[in-house]
Scaffold this active site. Structure first.
Site, PDB file in Angstrom:
ATOM      1  N   ASP A  83      66.277 -93.310  73.320  1.00  0.00           N
ATOM      2  CA  ASP A  83      65.932 -91.888  73.227  1.00  0.00           C
ATOM      3  C   ASP A  83      65.894 -91.461  71.772  1.00  0.00           C
ATOM      4  OD1 ASP A  83      68.661 -91.263  72.414  1.00  0.00           O
ATOM      5  OD2 ASP A  83      69.213 -91.518  74.525  1.00  0.00           O
TER       6      ASP A  83
ATOM      7  N   HIS B  91      60.440 -96.169  73.494  1.00  0.00           N
ATOM      8  CA  HIS B  91      60.937 -94.963  74.154  1.00  0.00           C
ATOM      9  C   HIS B  91      61.286 -95.206  75.621  1.00  0.00           C
ATOM     10  CE1 HIS B  91      62.105 -90.969  73.927  1.00  0.00           C
ATOM     11  NE2 HIS B  91      60.943 -90.318  73.882  1.00  0.00           N
TER      12      HIS B  91
END
Length: 495
Positions: free
Chosen positions: A469, A465
């Site tokens: 995204d 992450h």
């Protein structure tokens, strides 16, 4: 006084005879000796002729320590898994000495010298450090070692156990097991390109050579030729047909019962378990983003059913994984950031040109993740061939470092054991991984709101992450799902 004088005379006489005996045995007698010069040595030549053979000896060569060389990938220690020799055994160059296991792969160590094993430095399961001796080898004398380069096979070595083969002035390097594998399949080693160190031919090279010849990868032991289907003929009457023996039943694997000893035991982490600690510790530093979905594989199940017989006729088992892997590669072409890596400081992203897609594999040695190289250039059948090869090597613990390194994206087929959803852990320096659940037959509504039988598989994705995204991961998953739910659409994007 007389006794002392007689004893001294006897000692001097023995000393004189020993001196004359030494002179006699140190020169070659080409004719009858001159007894007039030494009248008291009439029996000495007979003594020399009868004992000269027994006093001769063969000079041995130096004892050299055979050290564990650097096997690459930054490996500094290995675990000795099996010895192929013992003290007193005679070995030749390229004979297998032992098998060692690093935190990445199992490696067979072969001898560099011709000679006799004098000492083993480690027990089985002991840890050996790079640069330290594994064994001591008493080599043969210098002239024989130099002449060894011209020797192809000696009477002491049979055709099945020879370790050298002269090909156009140089020797083919291969272990006896590899040579035996080539001999069983009538393969000339001169026609095989070795990918090992210094051009050594590995077991994988033999398997790849077989694949190019037959279009199939077969188990290494034993090999069976792919028999073409028999020509169609009229069915004979049941009376004329000989009674066929029923096929042998498959033995049920024996499950070992746990033994209760009543005592706790402690042992050090070694090999792949030690590597897992290192990899998973690094993975915990990555913030994981999870995404899950379900895929309707009904059409893919039908397609595989149609292609399965054709693939088996070529000697290759066709599972669903080649389709999953190829669909992932097609998706990575649209989302290259998922096929990337990031440096430790998280300052730079490297986009990988090759799609080296790994497959998490459960083996007797632990969790291994070999990868199929350059999936973007391979067909579904070629991916199946590679998976067959890796599964065969994984079952025998023969996966090499080349198969276990260089991965860029990973799929875990945990569903082959059981379960639906999972939480896969990213393998650094990769940035994404997927876990595939088992395929279930479940009721679903079709486009006409009718309840139908569907083959459903759940998929669980994890992404880094820090650079990926959630929207990117979801779009990739949707595209991958579309390829599998409509496998004919993959044809449009195949190259």
């Amino acid at each position: 006084m007389a006794a002392v004088t007689r004893g001294s005379f006897t000692f001097m006489r023995r000393l004189l005879l020993a001196h004359r005996y030494k002179r006699c045995c140190s020169r070659v007698q080409t004719g009858r000796p001159d007894y007039t010069r030494h009248p008291h040595t009439v029996f000495i030549p007979q003594l020399c002729s009868s004992r000269f053979f027994h006093t001769s000896y063969v000079t041995s060569g130096p004892i050299l320590p055979f050290k564990l060389s650097d096997i690459g990938e930054g490996i500094m220690e290995v675990t000795v898994k099996e010895w192929y020799v013992k003290e007193g055994d005679k070995v030749s160059q390229f004979d297998s000495i032992c098998e060692v296991q690093s935190d990445k792969a199992s490696v067979t160590i072969t001898s560099r010298y011709d000679g006799v094993i004098k000492k083993l430095y480690y027990e089985v399961d002991a840890t050996a450090l790079v640069g330290t001796p594994l064994v001591d080898i008493e080599t043969e004398p210098g002239p024989e070692v130099a002449h060894e380069e011209d020797v192809v096979e000696t009477p002491a070595m049979s055709n099945d156990e020879h370790t050298h083969q002269e090909i156009k002035g140089h020797k083919t390097q291969a272990t006896p097991a590899v040579r035996r594998l080539a001999m069983e399949n009538n393969i000339k080693l001169s026609e095989v390109v070795g990918n090992g160190r210094d051009g050594r031919i590995l077991k994988e090279d033999i398997l790849n050579f077989l694949a190019k010849q037959t279009g199939a990868i077969l188990p290494p032991t034993p090999f069976h030729e792919i028999q073409p289907p028999p020509p169609a003929a009229s069915a004979p009457s049941s009376a004329s047909m000989p009674k066929m023996k029923p096929p042998p039943s498959v033995p049920i694997p024996v499950i070992s019962r746990p033994v209760f000893t009543g005592k706790d035991s402690t042992e050090p982490l070694k090999g792949f378990h030690k590597a897992m600690v290192k990899t998973m510790t690094a993975a915990l530093k990555i913030p994981h983003f999870g995404y899950k979905d379900e895929v309707d594989l009904t059409r893919l199940v039908q397609l595989r059913k149609e292609l399965k017989g054709l693939s088996e006729a070529r000697g290759v088992k066709l599972s669903y994984m080649p389709f999953f892997i190829k669909a992932a590669s097609l998706g990575l072409l649209h989302f290259p950031i998922l096929n990337a890596s990031v440096d430790e400081a998280v300052q730079n992203i490297t986009y990988k040109a090759s799609h080296n897609i790994g497959l998490a594999m459960d083996t007797s040695q632990g969790l291994l993740v070999p990868n199929v190289k350059n999936v973007q250039l391979l067909s579904v059948f070629e991916i199946a061939v590679e998976l067959n090869r890796m599964q065969t090597l994984g079952a025998t613990g023969q996966l090499g470092t080349a198969d276990l390194t260089g991965g860029t994206f990973t799929l875990s087929n945990i569903g082959s054991i059981g379960g639906t959803y999972a939480k896969p852990v990213i393998l650094p320096p990769e940035v994404a991984i997927g876990a595939l659940g088992k395929i279930q037959v479940l009721p679903r509504f079709n486009s006409r709101d009718e309840v139908v039988k569907a083959h459903i598989m759940n998929v669980s994705w994890s992404a880094d992450h820090r650079i990926i995204d959630g929207a990117t991961m979801a779009r990739f998953s949707n595209l991958w799902r579309d390829y599998l739910e409509n496998p004919a659409s993959m044809v449009l994007d195949l190259k």
